[in-house]
Design an enzyme around this catalytic site. Sequence first.
Site, PDB file in Angstrom:
ATOM      1  NE  ARG A  58       6.018  -9.555  -5.384  1.00  0.00           N
ATOM      2  CZ  ARG A  58       5.975  -8.428  -4.692  1.00  0.00           C
ATOM      3  NH1 ARG A  58       6.958  -7.558  -4.787  1.00  0.00           N
ATOM      4  NH2 ARG A  58       4.977  -8.166  -3.890  1.00  0.00           N
ATOM      5  CD  GLU A  95      -0.368  -6.406   0.952  1.00  0.00           C
ATOM      6  OE1 GLU A  95       0.197  -7.463   0.629  1.00  0.00           O
ATOM      7  OE2 GLU A  95      -0.723  -5.558   0.117  1.00  0.00           O
TER       8      GLU A  95
END
Length: 170
Positions: A58, A95
């Site tokens: 991204r 994460e």
Amino acid sequence: MDFKQYIRVIPDFPQPGIRFKDITTLLKDGPAYKAAIQDLAVFAREVQADVIAGPEARGFVVGAPLSYEMGIGFVPIRKSGKLPYESIKADYDLEYGKDALAVHVDAIQPGQRVLIADDLLATGGTIETTINLIEQLGGKVVGAAFFIELSYLDGRSKIGDIPVKSLVQY
């Protein structure tokens, strides 16, 4: 512009309790996407970036149009094993797991002023690793720009005193 209205929040994705911030709704709106890139370009000019670097994937949809808007180059920071030329790599924590990033050895010139662009600043692992790679090549990271910052995850603490611009904070 209130960019938050263009970001869809999806509950319990990719796992229960997570509220995923989906930028595809921003990307599909041409005027909002353009305004977001132009806002980040103001910051890139302020920090006098010579080149934009964006981590896969991204970071490409933020960094490439930003570099185009600025008229400067774009350096893709790829997942390990995807670059065809000699590269350096660094491992990092996500994460939800672990990964590795890589960059061509000739992508950044010593002394170049680099702005890192990505969609999201969360825990800071991706950006910290990107900074590490750029500095190994002799580049100077002059800023980091994001569409979204999850301030409750304190990702800024991993990038020291590098100036940060985020369009939306949660």
